[in-house]
Scaffold this motif. Sequence first.
Motif, PDB file in Angstrom:
ATOM      1  N   ASN A  61       0.281   6.642  -6.679  1.00 16.42           N
ATOM      2  CA  ASN A  61      -0.891   7.520  -6.818  1.00 16.42           C
ATOM      3  C   ASN A  61      -0.511   8.995  -6.712  1.00 16.42           C
ATOM      4  O   ASN A  61      -1.077   9.848  -7.407  1.00 16.42           O
ATOM      5  N   LYS A  62       0.434   9.290  -5.845  1.00 15.84           N
ATOM      6  CA  LYS A  62       0.912  10.668  -5.728  1.00 15.84           C
ATOM      7  C   LYS A  62       1.568  11.120  -7.026  1.00 15.84           C
ATOM      8  O   LYS A  62       1.318  12.235  -7.511  1.00 15.84           O
ATOM      9  N   ASN A  64       0.820  -1.213   0.000  1.00  9.18           N
ATOM     10  CA  ASN A  64       0.000   0.000   0.000  1.00  9.18           C
ATOM     11  C   ASN A  64       0.854   1.264   0.000  1.00  9.18           C
ATOM     12  O   ASN A  64       0.484   2.269  -0.619  1.00  9.18           O
ATOM     13  N   ASP A  65       1.993   1.217   0.672  1.00  5.62           N
ATOM     14  CA  ASP A  65       2.890   2.373   0.662  1.00  5.62           C
ATOM     15  C   ASP A  65       3.403   2.642  -0.754  1.00  5.62           C
ATOM     16  O   ASP A  65       3.477   3.789  -1.203  1.00  5.62           O
ATOM     17  N   MET A  73       0.569   4.089  -2.789  1.00  7.53           N
ATOM     18  CA  MET A  73       0.315   5.497  -2.468  1.00  7.53           C
ATOM     19  C   MET A  73       1.347   6.412  -3.114  1.00  7.53           C
ATOM     20  O   MET A  73       1.021   7.527  -3.553  1.00  7.53           O
ATOM     21  N   TYR A  87      -8.234   4.606  -4.671  1.00  5.04           N
ATOM     22  CA  TYR A  87      -7.617   4.264  -3.383  1.00  5.04           C
ATOM     23  C   TYR A  87      -8.407   4.886  -2.221  1.00  5.04           C
ATOM     24  O   TYR A  87      -8.753   4.202  -1.253  1.00  5.04           O
TER      25      TYR A  87
END
Length: 383
Positions: free
Chosen positions: A270-271, A263-264, A267, A295
């Motif tokens: 996604n950023k 998940n990290d 993320m 997300y």
Amino acid sequence: MNYLLMILLLVFALSFCTSTSSTTPQENDNGFQRPALYILGDSLVDVGNNNYIEFTITKNNFLPYGIDFPRGKTSTGRYSNGRTVVDIIGETFGLEDYIPPYMDPTTVGDVILRGVNYASGGGGILNETGAVLGNRINMDAQLDNFANTRNYIISKFGDHGANEFLAKALFIVVMGSNDFIDNYFIPFLSIPEQKLLTPTMFVDILISRFRLQLTRLHEMGARKIAVANVGPVGCIPLERRINGILNKTEWHTKSDSCITEMNDAVMYFNKKLNSLVMELNSKFVESKFLNVDIYGLFTHVIDNYQSYGFENYKDSCCQTLPSPLRGLLPCNPKGKVCEDRSKYVFWDEAHPTDATYSVFAKKLLERNSKYVYPCSLQQVYYA
């Protein structure tokens, strides 16, 4: 991106969104012609393309997949007990029928003017993604397939007419999950890759490739493009089971909790994707790229599952192995299906139920949805 440019881009984006006076179709002299809907993606939005692919293990044209699909159809090839989120979005937009898969031999001629779904289970941004699953249609190949569709549209309307037609169409891109699940974070098999590339290095490669792919889509005439980010894949039943089975390692703890390292990495992707969408909006000012925050939406549903009527957010509804292995394998014809599918967030090892997709579609289509930026899907679709 500097602060002034961000402000200017925000002003432009807001002016584009507010330039559409209504989020409902407007009649004209010939009646409203609904824009076409074209979908590129992975198993989250595949509506049967993999049915027509040989030498792949990611195919599900059998019951109990599709057991709750409406209109009496079953075993559609969708990775769900019923519809996908794009099916439901199409229903809300008032489309006469579900958008057909590109690989279906009947998806020819004027049928493609309503829209085409190119998505493929196991597909990813990188061509090597999903290799462990056998054949699949990755993003580059899906763009090749859309190029064939575009050629027909040009033959039908000419260059200028085709450009006008495609400028009105809405493109939905749902890609990237498999690049983490079936590439960088495959248990054991991905160890050599992880030694060569840190998660941030891998994500940077993904974004670089995705930039080229989205740019190519724009070059082929797409002007309204909704790009979904990647959901919390570390929390799907498959990864929870893996987390519970494997001994503690660098990125596993022996429990059924989410794999935080996955998940990290997602993320971070996604950023970077959010910045890419802003970059493309700045570069192609006549177009509108939307960032669809899957997300955030998926996390919201998991965190508040009971408020949406769900009772289980960790396990798969279709059980092919006994606990604690439930959710480790895809559903199969002998799978034991939960009695009330509406109470489960997940249908199989990685994909939501029809009930979950219904929640997703409703939240994404809200007029001021916080999960779609900078405009709503309706504003862009009817613009």
